[in-house]
Enzyme design. Structure first.
Site, PDB file in Angstrom:
ATOM      1  N   LYS A  63       0.712  -1.244   0.083  1.00 55.18           N
ATOM      2  CA  LYS A  63       0.012   0.036  -0.072  1.00 55.18           C
ATOM      3  C   LYS A  63       0.933   1.287   0.022  1.00 55.18           C
ATOM      4  O   LYS A  63       0.521   2.307  -0.665  1.00 55.18           O
ATOM      5  CB  LYS A  63      -1.052  -0.075   1.322  1.00 55.18           C
ATOM      6  CG  LYS A  63      -2.091  -0.975   1.047  1.00 55.18           C
ATOM      7  CD  LYS A  63      -2.925  -1.046   2.266  1.00 55.18           C
ATOM      8  CE  LYS A  63      -4.076  -2.056   2.131  1.00 55.18           C
ATOM      9  NZ  LYS A  63      -5.228  -1.924   3.039  1.00 55.18           N
ATOM     10  N   ASP A  99      -9.931   2.406   2.396  1.00 53.31           N
ATOM     11  CA  ASP A  99     -10.084   1.607   3.700  1.00 53.31           C
ATOM     12  C   ASP A  99     -10.642   2.551   4.927  1.00 53.31           C
ATOM     13  O   ASP A  99     -11.351   2.103   5.758  1.00 53.31           O
ATOM     14  CB  ASP A  99      -8.688   1.158   4.290  1.00 53.31           C
ATOM     15  CG  ASP A  99      -8.267   0.131   3.340  1.00 53.31           C
ATOM     16  OD1 ASP A  99      -8.961  -0.832   2.898  1.00 53.31           O
ATOM     17  OD2 ASP A  99      -6.754   0.004   3.290  1.00 53.31           O
TER      18      ASP A  99
HETATM   19  P1  NDP Z   1       0.509  -4.198  10.547  1.00 51.61           P
HETATM   20  O1  NDP Z   1       1.518  -5.126  10.357  1.00 51.61           O
HETATM   21  O2  NDP Z   1       0.940  -2.946   9.794  1.00 51.61           O
HETATM   22  O3  NDP Z   1       0.293  -3.890  11.927  1.00 51.61           O
HETATM   23  C1  NDP Z   1       0.262  -4.625  13.015  1.00 51.61           C
HETATM   24  C2  NDP Z   1      -0.016  -3.815  14.527  1.00 51.61           C
HETATM   25  O4  NDP Z   1      -0.511  -4.866  15.383  1.00 51.61           O
HETATM   26  C3  NDP Z   1       0.958  -3.637  14.919  1.00 51.61           C
HETATM   27  O5  NDP Z   1       0.695  -2.402  15.951  1.00 51.61           O
HETATM   28  C4  NDP Z   1       1.638  -4.522  15.948  1.00 51.61           C
HETATM   29  O6  NDP Z   1       2.457  -3.928  17.103  1.00 51.61           O
HETATM   30  C5  NDP Z   1       0.272  -4.979  16.554  1.00 51.61           C
HETATM   31  N1  NDP Z   1       0.578  -6.406  16.927  1.00 51.61           N
HETATM   32  C6  NDP Z   1       0.852  -7.653  16.252  1.00 51.61           C
HETATM   33  N2  NDP Z   1       0.814  -8.653  16.939  1.00 51.61           N
HETATM   34  C7  NDP Z   1       0.318  -8.474  18.160  1.00 51.61           C
HETATM   35  C8  NDP Z   1       0.334  -9.107  19.216  1.00 51.61           C
HETATM   36  N3  NDP Z   1       0.232 -10.298  19.364  1.00 51.61           N
HETATM   37  N4  NDP Z   1      -0.028  -8.455  20.380  1.00 51.61           N
HETATM   38  C9  NDP Z   1      -0.271  -6.957  20.266  1.00 51.61           C
HETATM   39  N5  NDP Z   1      -0.059  -6.360  19.168  1.00 51.61           N
HETATM   40  C10 NDP Z   1       0.200  -6.822  18.352  1.00 51.61           C
HETATM   41  O7  NDP Z   1      -1.013  -4.775  10.181  1.00 51.61           O
HETATM   42  P2  NDP Z   1      -2.223  -3.951   9.336  1.00 51.61           P
HETATM   43  O8  NDP Z   1      -2.462  -2.748  10.226  1.00 51.61           O
HETATM   44  O9  NDP Z   1      -1.889  -4.067   8.039  1.00 51.61           O
HETATM   45  O10 NDP Z   1      -3.235  -4.949   9.890  1.00 51.61           O
HETATM   46  C11 NDP Z   1      -3.809  -5.139  11.240  1.00 51.61           C
HETATM   47  C12 NDP Z   1      -4.959  -6.158  11.314  1.00 51.61           C
HETATM   48  O11 NDP Z   1      -6.153  -5.757  10.479  1.00 51.61           O
HETATM   49  C13 NDP Z   1      -4.741  -7.579  10.752  1.00 51.61           C
HETATM   50  O12 NDP Z   1      -5.186  -8.576  11.729  1.00 51.61           O
HETATM   51  C14 NDP Z   1      -5.524  -7.630   9.356  1.00 51.61           C
HETATM   52  O13 NDP Z   1      -5.829  -8.855   9.043  1.00 51.61           O
HETATM   53  C15 NDP Z   1      -6.731  -6.677   9.535  1.00 51.61           C
HETATM   54  N6  NDP Z   1      -7.131  -5.956   8.417  1.00 51.61           N
HETATM   55  C16 NDP Z   1      -8.418  -6.129   8.257  1.00 51.61           C
HETATM   56  C17 NDP Z   1      -8.798  -5.519   6.956  1.00 51.61           C
HETATM   57  C18 NDP Z   1     -10.474  -5.589   6.764  1.00 51.61           C
HETATM   58  O14 NDP Z   1     -10.752  -5.022   5.596  1.00 51.61           O
HETATM   59  N7  NDP Z   1     -11.391  -6.040   7.569  1.00 51.61           N
HETATM   60  C19 NDP Z   1      -8.250  -4.374   6.198  1.00 51.61           C
HETATM   61  C20 NDP Z   1      -6.541  -4.655   6.613  1.00 51.61           C
HETATM   62  C21 NDP Z   1      -6.311  -5.196   7.538  1.00 51.61           C
HETATM   63  P3  NDP Z   1       3.791  -3.415  16.941  1.00 51.61           P
HETATM   64  O15 NDP Z   1       3.990  -2.288  16.280  1.00 51.61           O
HETATM   65  O16 NDP Z   1       4.452  -3.598  18.451  1.00 51.61           O
HETATM   66  O17 NDP Z   1       4.570  -4.546  16.162  1.00 51.61           O
END
Ligand code: NDP
Length: 266
Positions: A63, A99
């Site tokens: 993206k 989004d």
């Molecule tokens: P990113 O990888 O950009 O960000 C992930 C975030 O989750 C970070 O802030 C990370 O923290 C945190 N994180 C990951 N694992 C854990 C954990 N075990 N405990 C706590 N925090 C955690 O992902 P995206 O923003 O692209 O996507 C996030 C979610 O949204 C995904 O589950 C994805 O499937 C969903 N999604 C849904 C969409 C929809 O249309 N419904 C569209 C896009 C995404 P840190 O910074 O510390 O690593």
């Protein structure tokens, strides 16, 4: 016939083709939508043009590349710094982010009962950025809570309150959003359980961005009797808004239902 695709890596799991193709047949639009595995995001504009695409969606991890490669970026995407939709306008690549408005559409059913004025977003990734910018536009006071510090700068500059688990102090919220990946492929909570329970005790509504499963976050929200939903509507409405751009039509309720039904098919 007009050609559309979704670029991602991986992309095999994507349900966008079934959703958009159902929409095309519903309105008798002469189009076909497929999936494109793209390894190198920096090539995205050239691949788009070389394949004579009329439009495309872009998913993880491309993206931000798609944002910086576009000829022109429109709307909220300019503030988010990431796009999920490309349109071919006479050989020029125009980029949008659906989004953010898709998420706002997904929470309309909560907004219709209680206006959302204060929200907390768990997580600070790409999805959180889009939602935080949409909240800012809507005048919603936003707190970002993330497990680590390093991604918080964007949100500070946007004017959100930010904290990590270590320095978090809970207030009351109209909406809590899980935008972390916790619960996607495991059974973990997005924050330590004591923090999550405190937040849920002080929140009116909850939404998880993860779709198609009841995550530990949603199970907890249900235990607290909070009206809640998964990310299906968010996925659907980003698609519907992209579809409107692809076909230059307005999606009515029956078209949205056809797209939702297609999304639910295995
Ligand atoms: P990113 O990888 O950009 O960000 C992930 C975030 O989750 C970070 O802030 C990370 O923290 C945190 N994180 C990951 N694992 C854990 C954990 N075990 N405990 C706590 N925090 C955690 O992902 P995206 O923003 O692209 O996507 C996030 C979610 O949204 C995904 O589950 C994805 O499937 C969903 N999604 C849904 C969409 C929809 O249309 N419904 C569209 C896009 C995404 P840190 O910074 O510390 O690593």
């Amino acid at each position: 016939m007009k050609h559309f695709t979704i670029f991602g890596n991986p992309v095999e799991h994507s349900k966008s083709p079934q959703m958009h193709n159902a929409g095309f047949s519903y309105i008798n639009f002469d189009g076909i939508y497929d999936k494109s595995q793209l390894e190198d995001g920096t090539t995205i504009k050239q691949v788009f043009l070389d394949n004579h695409l009329q439009g495309a969606n872009i998913t993880v991890p491309h993206k931000e590349f798609a944002f910086s490669n576009a000829d022109e970026v429109r709307g909220l995407a300019l503030k988010i710094g990431a796009v999920n939709t490309y349109i071919n306008e006479n050989g020029k690549v125009i980029a949008y982010n659906t989004d953010a408005p898709g998420f706002m559409k997904a929470i309309e059913e909560f907004q219709n009962i209680t206006p959302i004025k204060k929200a907390i977003i768990l997580g600070a990734g790409g999805t959180a950025k889009a939602i935080a910018v949409a909240f800012k536009e809507a005048g919603i006071e936003t707190t970002i809570l993330n497990r680590s510090e390093n991604r918080l700068e964007f949100f500070k500059e946007l004017g959100c309150k930010t904290s990590t688990w270590d320095d978090f102090s809970c207030r009351s919220y109209d909406l809590v959003v899980n935008s972390t990946s916790a619960g996607l492929k495991d059974d973990s909570y997005p924050t330590p359980l004591t923090i999550l329970e405190e937040i849920l005790k002080n929140s009116k509504y909850a939404i998880d961005c993860i779709y198609g499963k009841v995550t530990p976050f949603l199970t907890k929200a249900k235990e607290f009797n909070i009206p809640c939903k998964d990310g299906e509507d968010m996925l659907l409405y980003q698609g519907v808004l992209a579809f409107e751009l692809f076909t230059d039509t307005r999606a009515d309720k029956s078209l949205v239902s056809a797209m939702r039904e297609a999304l639910r098919k295995e």
